[in-house]
Design an enzyme around this catalytic site. Structure first.
Site, PDB file in Angstrom:
ATOM      1  N   GLU A  55       6.690 -42.749  16.256  1.00 50.68           N
ATOM      2  CA  GLU A  55       5.355 -42.341  15.833  1.00 50.68           C
ATOM      3  C   GLU A  55       5.158 -40.834  15.997  1.00 50.68           C
ATOM      4  OE1 GLU A  55       4.833 -46.324  18.084  1.00 50.68           O
ATOM      5  OE2 GLU A  55       6.226 -44.645  18.059  1.00 50.68           O
ATOM      6  N   CYS A  87       2.114 -42.123  22.303  1.00 52.50           N
ATOM      7  CA  CYS A  87       1.988 -42.199  20.841  1.00 52.50           C
ATOM      8  C   CYS A  87       0.572 -42.548  20.414  1.00 52.50           C
ATOM      9  CB  CYS A  87       2.990 -43.190  20.272  1.00 52.50           C
ATOM     10  SG  CYS A  87       4.675 -42.541  20.339  1.00 52.50           S
ATOM     11  N   ASN A 103      12.798 -43.302  16.268  1.00 49.88           N
ATOM     12  CA  ASN A 103      12.983 -42.755  17.608  1.00 49.88           C
ATOM     13  C   ASN A 103      14.308 -42.009  17.706  1.00 49.88           C
ATOM     14  OD1 ASN A 103      14.103 -45.444  17.444  1.00 49.88           O
ATOM     15  ND2 ASN A 103      14.220 -45.548  19.665  1.00 49.88           N
ATOM     16  N   ILE A 104      14.273 -40.943  18.498  1.00 46.45           N
ATOM     17  CA  ILE A 104      15.439 -40.090  18.701  1.00 46.45           C
ATOM     18  C   ILE A 104      15.588 -39.901  20.204  1.00 46.45           C
ATOM     19  CG2 ILE A 104      16.460 -37.823  18.259  1.00 46.45           C
ATOM     20  CD1 ILE A 104      14.531 -37.683  15.796  1.00 46.45           C
ATOM     21  N   GLU A 105      16.614 -40.517  20.769  1.00 44.29           N
ATOM     22  CA  GLU A 105      16.808 -40.451  22.208  1.00 44.29           C
ATOM     23  C   GLU A 105      17.657 -39.241  22.591  1.00 44.29           C
ATOM     24  OE1 GLU A 105      16.362 -45.220  23.090  1.00 44.29           O
ATOM     25  OE2 GLU A 105      18.341 -44.300  23.346  1.00 44.29           O
ATOM     26  N   ASN A 106      17.636 -38.947  23.893  1.00 45.33           N
ATOM     27  CA  ASN A 106      18.371 -37.826  24.436  1.00 45.33           C
ATOM     28  C   ASN A 106      18.919 -38.265  25.791  1.00 45.33           C
ATOM     29  OD1 ASN A 106      18.572 -35.190  26.068  1.00 45.33           O
ATOM     30  ND2 ASN A 106      18.221 -34.468  23.979  1.00 45.33           N
ATOM     31  N   ALA A 107      20.085 -37.759  26.169  1.00 46.25           N
ATOM     32  CA  ALA A 107      20.661 -38.110  27.464  1.00 46.25           C
ATOM     33  C   ALA A 107      19.722 -37.737  28.601  1.00 46.25           C
ATOM     34  CB  ALA A 107      22.019 -37.438  27.647  1.00 46.25           C
TER      35      ALA A 107
END
Length: 137
Positions: free
Chosen positions: A55, A90, A42-46
C-alpha cells in the site's frame, strides 16, 4: 474498473513481490475517481525495518504521478485464504492520500475465497491527518 478487476490488479501486483524473508507476497491496487489505477507490491529488505508494504508503494507511485485526491477504493491481497487488512502504518498512509480529496475509500480486504469490504474510517477511526495540523496554525 469493477471491484473484481481491481482485485485482479492487486493479485497481479503481488506476483511482483520481493518477499524472500516473510514469503508473504502482498499486492495492492488503488482506484481513483478519474479511472486511474495504481498498483504496488511489498518490497522487503534484510534490514527488516526498511521494508515497504504494498500500500505504501502504491501511495508513493500515485503521489509521484501527481495524484492528490479522488481515492475511491483499495484492494489488498495476500497469499492466504483469510482476507488481510492494511497494517497500521499503511492505514495512516491511506488516510493521508484520502484526506487530500476528502474521501473515505472502500478497502477490499481479499483472501483466496472471500472479500471483506470496509471503509477506511472503520479501519482507522479518529485518524490523525492534515486537518489535525491545521488546528495549530
Amino acid at each position: 474498473m469493477s471491484d473484481d478487476e481491481l482485485i485482479a490488479a492487486a493479485r497481479a501486483a503481488a506476483e511482483k513481490s520481493y518477499s524472500p524473508y516473510s514469503r508473504f507476497p502482498v499486492g495492492a491496487a488503488f482506484r481513483f475517481a478519474d479511472g486511474l489505477v495504481v498498483t504496488g507490491t511489498n518490497i522487503e529488505n534484510a534490514s527488516y525495518g526498511l521494508s515497504l508494504c504494498a500500500e505504501t508503494v502504491a501511495a508513493a507511485k500515485a503521489m509521484d504521478a501527481g495524484v492528490r485526491g479522488g481515492l475511491e477504493a483499495v484492494a489488498v491481497t495476500g497469499p492466504g485464504d483469510e482476507p488481510i487488512t492494511p497494517c497500521g502504518r499503511c492505514r495512516q498512509v491511506l488516510n493521508e492520500l484520502a484526506s487530500l480529496g476528502g474521501t473515505d475509500p472502500d478497502i477490499l480486504c481479499v483472501g483466496t475465497s472471500q472479500v471483506h469490504r470496509l471503509k477506511l474510517s472503520a479501519l482507522l477511526p479518529h485518524a490523525f491527518g492534515p486537518s489535525s495540523l491545521a488546528a495549530h496554525d
